[in-house]
Design a protein around this motif. Sequence first.
Motif, short mmCIF file in Angstrom:
data_model
loop_
_atom_site.label_atom_id
_atom_site.label_comp_id
_atom_site.label_asym_id
_atom_site.label_seq_id
_atom_site.Cartn_x
_atom_site.Cartn_y
_atom_site.Cartn_z
N ASN A 109 40.46 41.38 -26.09
CA ASN A 109 41.35 40.46 -26.82
C ASN A 109 42.49 41.23 -27.48
O ASN A 109 43.63 40.77 -27.47
CB ASN A 109 40.57 39.67 -27.88
CG ASN A 109 39.62 38.67 -27.26
OD1 ASN A 109 39.74 38.29 -26.10
ND2 ASN A 109 38.63 38.26 -28.04
N THR A 153 37.03 32.53 -33.61
CA THR A 153 38.24 32.52 -34.43
C THR A 153 37.90 33.14 -35.77
O THR A 153 36.72 33.30 -36.12
CB THR A 153 38.80 31.09 -34.64
OG1 THR A 153 37.79 30.30 -35.28
CG2 THR A 153 39.20 30.46 -33.31
N PRO A 163 31.95 30.01 -31.14
CA PRO A 163 32.28 28.86 -30.29
C PRO A 163 31.27 27.72 -30.42
O PRO A 163 31.60 26.57 -30.15
CB PRO A 163 32.29 29.43 -28.87
CG PRO A 163 31.67 30.78 -28.95
CD PRO A 163 31.71 31.22 -30.37
N ASP A 164 30.05 28.02 -30.92
CA ASP A 164 29.04 26.98 -31.11
C ASP A 164 29.10 26.36 -32.51
O ASP A 164 28.26 25.55 -32.88
CB ASP A 164 27.65 27.55 -30.85
CG ASP A 164 27.25 28.62 -31.85
OD1 ASP A 164 28.08 29.00 -32.72
OD2 ASP A 164 26.10 29.09 -31.79
N SER A 168 35.33 36.77 -27.32
CA SER A 168 35.95 35.59 -26.72
C SER A 168 35.35 34.32 -27.29
O SER A 168 34.13 34.21 -27.46
CB SER A 168 35.75 35.62 -25.21
OG SER A 168 36.37 36.76 -24.67
N GLY A 169 36.22 33.36 -27.62
CA GLY A 169 35.79 32.08 -28.14
C GLY A 169 35.64 32.02 -29.64
O GLY A 169 35.46 30.95 -30.21
#
Length: 157
Positions: free
Chosen positions: A143, A42, A63-64, A39-40
């Motif tokens: 996902n 790409t 995500p970071d 999750s988060g």
Amino acid sequence: METTTDREIVISRVIDAPRELVFEAFTEVRHLSRWWGPSGFTTTTSSFDFQVGGAWEFVMHGPDGTDYPEWITWTEILAPERIAMLHGEYRDDPDAFESVLTFGAEGERTRIDMRTVFPTVELRDEAVEKYGAIEGGRQTLANLATFVEEWVGEVVR
């Protein structure tokens, strides 16, 4: 006979979609880029060749903002039942791990089992402790389930 249980991570999930569609979600980069990773995250693909001996080169973006270069080569493809792969950061990565995904038909649902074997116990432990591999694997399959179940809804409409 060698046992690998101390070097393994096994994650399973039942997905409310036919096996052929779940399998197809792994075979085309246009699908993979929509669900691959925890999750988060790409994914940006630089090359994709889904055949035995072919490779998928990509970057996972955390995500970071951290980028994780990744490389997968397909070692076995038995549609729609099984995919085996070698997964590392780059071609010939000595720390690459093997994953086998099996797709079991359960009526109109699919049971996917992802069995990953690391070269050493230490690499398995590092993947779990430093990179959250077990939770990341669960999120990745979640996902996948979300993507495929929505896709099935689009196909039915």
